[in-house]
Design a protein around this motif. Structure first.
Motif, PDB file in Angstrom:
ATOM      1  N   THR A   1       1.053  -1.364   0.172  1.00  0.00           N
ATOM      2  CA  THR A   1      -0.106  -0.077   0.147  1.00  0.00           C
ATOM      3  C   THR A   1       0.840   1.297   0.074  1.00  0.00           C
ATOM      4  OG1 THR A   1      -1.469  -1.153   1.379  1.00  0.00           O
ATOM      5  CG2 THR A   1      -1.941   1.274   1.275  1.00  0.00           C
TER       6      THR A   1
ATOM      7  N   LEU B   1       0.945   4.201  -3.007  1.00  0.00           N
ATOM      8  CA  LEU B   1       0.574   5.491  -2.666  1.00  0.00           C
ATOM      9  C   LEU B   1       1.762   6.306  -2.788  1.00  0.00           C
ATOM     10  CD1 LEU B   1      -1.522   4.731   0.519  1.00  0.00           C
ATOM     11  CD2 LEU B   1      -2.329   5.290  -1.913  1.00  0.00           C
TER      12      LEU B   1
ATOM     13  N   ARG C   1       1.334   9.508  -5.362  1.00  0.00           N
ATOM     14  CA  ARG C   1       1.533  11.121  -4.952  1.00  0.00           C
ATOM     15  C   ARG C   1       2.513  11.827  -5.900  1.00  0.00           C
ATOM     16  NH1 ARG C   1       1.679   9.050   0.462  1.00  0.00           N
ATOM     17  NH2 ARG C   1       3.729   8.715   0.346  1.00  0.00           N
TER      18      ARG C   1
ATOM     19  N   MET D   1      15.749   0.626  13.211  1.00  0.00           N
ATOM     20  CA  MET D   1      14.538   1.491  13.129  1.00  0.00           C
ATOM     21  C   MET D   1      14.576   2.803  13.320  1.00  0.00           C
ATOM     22  SD  MET D   1      10.657   0.246  13.878  1.00  0.00           S
ATOM     23  CE  MET D   1      10.601   0.189  15.700  1.00  0.00           C
TER      24      MET D   1
ATOM     25  N   TRP E   1      15.233   7.018  11.330  1.00  0.00           N
ATOM     26  CA  TRP E   1      15.722   7.669  10.180  1.00  0.00           C
ATOM     27  C   TRP E   1      17.317   7.833  10.590  1.00  0.00           C
ATOM     28  CZ3 TRP E   1      12.863  10.512   6.894  1.00  0.00           C
ATOM     29  CH2 TRP E   1      11.402  10.498   6.886  1.00  0.00           C
ATOM     30  N   ASN E   2      17.802   7.424   9.549  1.00  0.00           N
ATOM     31  CA  ASN E   2      19.544   7.497   9.558  1.00  0.00           C
ATOM     32  C   ASN E   2      20.135   8.337   8.229  1.00  0.00           C
ATOM     33  OD1 ASN E   2      22.138   6.993  10.212  1.00  0.00           O
ATOM     34  ND2 ASN E   2      21.746   4.913  11.154  1.00  0.00           N
TER      35      ASN E   2
ATOM     36  N   ALA F   1      18.566  12.205   5.468  1.00  0.00           N
ATOM     37  CA  ALA F   1      18.021  11.051   6.258  1.00  0.00           C
ATOM     38  C   ALA F   1      16.912  10.485   5.317  1.00  0.00           C
ATOM     39  CB  ALA F   1      17.497  11.749   7.751  1.00  0.00           C
TER      40      ALA F   1
ATOM     41  N   TYR G   1      14.214   6.783   6.123  1.00  0.00           N
ATOM     42  CA  TYR G   1      13.589   5.785   7.225  1.00  0.00           C
ATOM     43  C   TYR G   1      14.274   4.359   6.993  1.00  0.00           C
ATOM     44  CZ  TYR G   1      10.283   4.342  10.607  1.00  0.00           C
ATOM     45  OH  TYR G   1       9.684   3.424  11.645  1.00  0.00           O
TER      46      TYR G   1
ATOM     47  N   VAL H   1      14.110   0.242   8.506  1.00  0.00           N
ATOM     48  CA  VAL H   1      13.686  -0.973   9.456  1.00  0.00           C
ATOM     49  C   VAL H   1      13.997  -2.074   9.161  1.00  0.00           C
ATOM     50  CG1 VAL H   1      11.713  -1.946  10.673  1.00  0.00           C
ATOM     51  CG2 VAL H   1      11.331   0.170   9.688  1.00  0.00           C
TER      52      VAL H   1
ATOM     53  N   GLU I   1       9.313   5.459   0.339  1.00  0.00           N
ATOM     54  CA  GLU I   1       7.864   5.725   0.321  1.00  0.00           C
ATOM     55  C   GLU I   1       7.510   6.086   1.792  1.00  0.00           C
ATOM     56  OE1 GLU I   1       9.341   2.716   0.509  1.00  0.00           O
ATOM     57  OE2 GLU I   1       8.147   1.342   1.982  1.00  0.00           O
ATOM     58  N   ARG I   2       8.386   6.268   2.794  1.00  0.00           N
ATOM     59  CA  ARG I   2       8.339   6.692   4.071  1.00  0.00           C
ATOM     60  C   ARG I   2       9.422   7.585   4.398  1.00  0.00           C
ATOM     61  NH1 ARG I   2       3.876   6.599   4.085  1.00  0.00           N
ATOM     62  NH2 ARG I   2       2.228   5.071   4.794  1.00  0.00           N
TER      63      ARG I   2
ATOM     64  N   GLY J   1       9.921  10.936   3.603  1.00  0.00           N
ATOM     65  CA  GLY J   1       9.533  12.338   3.433  1.00  0.00           C
ATOM     66  C   GLY J   1       9.876  12.913   1.923  1.00  0.00           C
ATOM     67  N   ALA J   2      10.260  14.196   1.932  1.00  0.00           N
ATOM     68  CA  ALA J   2      10.456  14.563   0.626  1.00  0.00           C
ATOM     69  C   ALA J   2      11.726  14.154  -0.128  1.00  0.00           C
ATOM     70  CB  ALA J   2      10.901  16.116   0.882  1.00  0.00           C
ATOM     71  N   ALA J   3      12.700  13.479   0.661  1.00  0.00           N
ATOM     72  CA  ALA J   3      14.028  13.068   0.041  1.00  0.00           C
ATOM     73  C   ALA J   3      13.745  11.743  -0.668  1.00  0.00           C
ATOM     74  CB  ALA J   3      15.223  12.789   1.244  1.00  0.00           C
TER      75      ALA J   3
ATOM     76  N   ARG K   1      11.715  12.303  -3.560  1.00  0.00           N
ATOM     77  CA  ARG K   1      12.670  12.935  -4.728  1.00  0.00           C
ATOM     78  C   ARG K   1      13.373  11.586  -5.369  1.00  0.00           C
ATOM     79  NH1 ARG K   1      15.703  17.049  -6.799  1.00  0.00           N
ATOM     80  NH2 ARG K   1      16.569  16.028  -8.806  1.00  0.00           N
TER      81      ARG K   1
ATOM     82  N   MET L   1      24.505   8.232  11.309  1.00  0.00           N
ATOM     83  CA  MET L   1      24.189   8.084  12.659  1.00  0.00           C
ATOM     84  C   MET L   1      22.613   8.013  12.768  1.00  0.00           C
ATOM     85  SD  MET L   1      24.617  10.921  15.614  1.00  0.00           S
ATOM     86  CE  MET L   1      26.318  11.363  15.235  1.00  0.00           C
ATOM     87  N   LEU L   2      22.147   7.170  13.663  1.00  0.00           N
ATOM     88  CA  LEU L   2      20.816   7.043  13.893  1.00  0.00           C
ATOM     89  C   LEU L   2      20.235   8.280  14.499  1.00  0.00           C
ATOM     90  CD1 LEU L   2      18.178   5.172  13.460  1.00  0.00           C
ATOM     91  CD2 LEU L   2      18.569   4.453  15.793  1.00  0.00           C
ATOM     92  N   LEU L   3      19.197   8.731  14.157  1.00  0.00           N
ATOM     93  CA  LEU L   3      18.654  10.019  14.646  1.00  0.00           C
ATOM     94  C   LEU L   3      17.665   9.891  15.502  1.00  0.00           C
ATOM     95  CD1 LEU L   3      18.373  11.797  11.023  1.00  0.00           C
ATOM     96  CD2 LEU L   3      20.537  11.897  12.712  1.00  0.00           C
TER      97      LEU L   3
ATOM     98  N   SER M   1       3.859  10.966   3.899  1.00  0.00           N
ATOM     99  CA  SER M   1       5.276  10.318   3.437  1.00  0.00           C
ATOM    100  C   SER M   1       6.288   9.793   4.587  1.00  0.00           C
ATOM    101  CB  SER M   1       5.773  11.263   2.414  1.00  0.00           C
ATOM    102  OG  SER M   1       6.270  12.471   3.034  1.00  0.00           O
ATOM    103  N   VAL M   2       5.541   9.841   5.602  1.00  0.00           N
ATOM    104  CA  VAL M   2       6.537   9.576   6.761  1.00  0.00           C
ATOM    105  C   VAL M   2       5.554   8.555   7.568  1.00  0.00           C
ATOM    106  CG1 VAL M   2       7.731  11.530   7.160  1.00  0.00           C
ATOM    107  CG2 VAL M   2       5.812  11.194   8.375  1.00  0.00           C
ATOM    108  N   PRO M   3       6.268   7.608   8.556  1.00  0.00           N
ATOM    109  CA  PRO M   3       5.445   6.572   9.062  1.00  0.00           C
ATOM    110  C   PRO M   3       4.505   6.917   9.951  1.00  0.00           C
ATOM    111  CG  PRO M   3       7.755   6.290   9.074  1.00  0.00           C
ATOM    112  CD  PRO M   3       7.691   7.588   8.731  1.00  0.00           C
TER     113      PRO M   3
ATOM    114  N   LEU N   1      -3.376  -2.819   6.302  1.00  0.00           N
ATOM    115  CA  LEU N   1      -3.366  -3.169   4.961  1.00  0.00           C
ATOM    116  C   LEU N   1      -4.111  -1.797   4.612  1.00  0.00           C
ATOM    117  CD1 LEU N   1      -5.078  -6.509   4.311  1.00  0.00           C
ATOM    118  CD2 LEU N   1      -2.799  -5.831   3.639  1.00  0.00           C
TER     119      LEU N   1
ATOM    120  N   ARG O   1      16.633  15.049  12.028  1.00  0.00           N
ATOM    121  CA  ARG O   1      16.412  15.086  10.851  1.00  0.00           C
ATOM    122  C   ARG O   1      15.839  16.506  10.643  1.00  0.00           C
ATOM    123  NH1 ARG O   1      11.856  13.874   6.955  1.00  0.00           N
ATOM    124  NH2 ARG O   1      10.654  13.908   8.561  1.00  0.00           N
TER     125      ARG O   1
ATOM    126  N   HIS P   1      14.906  19.785   1.952  1.00  0.00           N
ATOM    127  CA  HIS P   1      14.197  20.325   0.700  1.00  0.00           C
ATOM    128  C   HIS P   1      12.831  19.599   0.946  1.00  0.00           C
ATOM    129  CE1 HIS P   1      16.068  16.673  -1.193  1.00  0.00           C
ATOM    130  NE2 HIS P   1      14.835  16.405  -1.372  1.00  0.00           N
ATOM    131  N   ALA P   2      11.717  20.659   0.753  1.00  0.00           N
ATOM    132  CA  ALA P   2      10.390  20.735   0.990  1.00  0.00           C
ATOM    133  C   ALA P   2       9.877  19.909  -0.258  1.00  0.00           C
ATOM    134  CB  ALA P   2       9.794  21.936   1.078  1.00  0.00           C
TER     135      ALA P   2
END
Lengths: 209, 261
Positions: free
Chosen positions: A13, A17, A21, A120, A122-123, A142, A144, A146, A187-188, A190-192, A195, B1-3, B74-76, B94, B256, B260-261
């Motif tokens: 999913t 998605l 977008r 798990m 953001w790195n 950064a 995401y 997992v 897909e999780r 953000g903007a990066a 892109r 580095m993990l943020l 677009s984030v978890p 799902l 983080r 860029h937006a």
């Protein structure tokens, strides 16, 4: 056109998605005979053993080999990226697709007891400058992640991006020819991440411009 | 580095985000998905939707809202409230949720953690835990007791012991909410956050008590938390995600900052 492979390894999913977008309507197929051309996205979560079994049962292993031969751009995501390698330590040793030499190894907490597994969150990724997949993406941006296993390709030139965790600097992105894979979830991310997916949509399958 | 992660929590009541005001009921703050999309665009690392009336009203988790969130974000994000078993977890995942948060259900039926982890992977299973300070005793050596049903019902269980057990069963992350500091805005409960974080090998999200950016700094350093959850700071107190991130960055905490937006 983008085709997403559904081989029973998790939920598609969020990948679907993310492309929507970007104004793209991916076609999702569950067996090789449904493939009608176009670039291929190969996501997946879960274990390497059941992932490979799912790929083979649907004829996707042969489809991916054919795509690589024909120079069709392919993007593996997370488990999909790991399965591009020849083998994985997961599930007592699993044979991968072998499209990129190397193997997938388990993080070892003994190397960094402070670091929790799965990796798990953001790195940051340091990418090989010049690959079209990372065009317009800053160094140390950064993404995401997992995962509990990491890619260790044999040829240094197959590493497109690196991330540090649990005493390793592992391959966060792999590539060879028209084949690419990312350990993180664009897909999780953000903007990066958006892109990177947009870059994939226009990528001609060549490692450089 | 993990943020370190900044997580924004949206408490959803009958499809709207509301904020409790003492003695005055609840004030409508907005549409959960529109608000979440704005926080996502501003740089929140993750979102949490809690349907706080679903369980009490015997309703299922609002899958329509989950699907709208999945399209917009677009984030978890994770969802909690109105999850009654593995099939409800499956439906939420799902529909596009990345994780499902289990709280009272996991206390009543710990096996759900193992079932969820087996079916979907432990990264999808978050243990939500409410803890209340009671002072150390033989039964509760950490000094913090697990409470359920929104803090109304004590369980007699030690918070650290429950965290360890839940992780052994299958929880891939713990969202630890300190009842005593929740809504007070005078800082997170550092003691129990550090105890739980040091006791388990999975990430711990600190919740309850954020009123200003230095509170997040404290819990992400002294509290050993992997992530800090905020709600009213960004909903109604005028703080923004970028301002909070800037403060964390200035304090030397790796976060983080989207370029860029």
């Amino acid at each position: 056109m983008v085709t997403i492979l559904d081989y029973g390894a998790g939920n598609l999913t969020s990948v679907r998605l993310a492309f929507e977008r970007l104004g793209e309507t991916p076609r999702i197929i569950s067996e090789a005979a449904q493939y009608a051309g176009g670039r291929i996205v190969f996501p997946g979560v879960g274990s390497a053993g059941s992932g490979m079994a799912g790929l083979r049962a649907r004829g996707f292993d042969a489809l991916l080999r054919g795509a690589v031969r024909d120079g069709v751009p392919v993007l593996g995501v997370c488990l999909g990226m790991q399965l591009l390698l020849a083998a994985s330590e997961e599930d007592g040793g699993t044979e991968g697709l072998g499209l990129i030499p190397g193997q997938c190894k388990a993080f070892d907490r003994a190397k960094a007891p402070e670091d929790k597994i799965p990796h798990m969150g953001w790195n940051t990724v340091r990418h090989a400058e010049g690959h079209p997949l990372f065009a317009g993406i800053a160094q140390e941006e950064a993404f995401y992640f997992v995962h509990s296993y990491f890619a260790a390709p044999e040829r240094p030139e197959d590493t497109l991006g690196q991330t540090a965790y649990c005493g390793e600097r592992f391959a966060a992105a792999l590539g060879h020819g028209a084949l690419a894979g990312v350990q993180f979830h664009p897909e999780r991310s953000g903007a990066a991440g958006a892109r990177l997916l947009a870059n994939f949509l226009t990528w001609e399958g060549k490692p450089c411009c | 580095m993990l943020l370190k992660r900044l997580i924004v929590c949206l408490d959803v009541r009958n499809g709207r985000v509301t904020k409790g005001v003492r003695f005055k009921g609840n004030v409508d703050v907005g549409d959960p998905v529109e608000m979440a999309a704005r926080y996502c665009a501003e740089g929140a690392d993750e979102l949490v939707f809690y349907d706080i009336t679903a369980s009490a009203e015997g309703r299922r988790c609002d899958l329509g809202m989950v699907a709208r969130a999945a399209r917009a974000l677009s984030v978890p994000f994770s969802v909690g409230g109105g999850i009654r078993g593995v099939e409800d977890m499956r439906a939420a995942l799902l529909a596009g949720a990345d994780k499902v948060s289990l709280n009272s259900l996991a206390v009543d039926n710990p096996a759900i953690l193992a079932e969820g982890a087996r079916a979907f992977g432990r990264q999808c299973v978050v243990l939500g835990m409410d803890a209340r300070r009671v002072g150390p005793s033989a039964a509760i050596p950490s000094g913090y007791e697990v409470v359920v049903r929104g803090g109304r019902q004590p369980t007699g269980r030690d918070a650290v012991a429950w965290a360890r057990e839940a992780v052994e069963l299958g929880a891939g992350e713990i969202c630890l909410n300190a009842i005593d500091t929740d809504g007070v805005r005078e800082g997170y409960e550092l003691d129990i956050t550090r105890q739980v974080s040091d006791a388990v090998g999975v990430p711990v999200i600190a919740s309850g008590g954020a009123g200003k950016p230095s509170h997040l700094v404290d819990v992400l350093t002294q509290g050993h938390a992997d992530a800090a959850l905020v709600a009213s700071m960004v909903h109604t107190m005028g703080y923004t995600c970028p301002a909070i991130k800037e403060a964390l960055h200035a304090a030397g905490i790796p976060v983080r900052i989207p370029r860029h937006a």
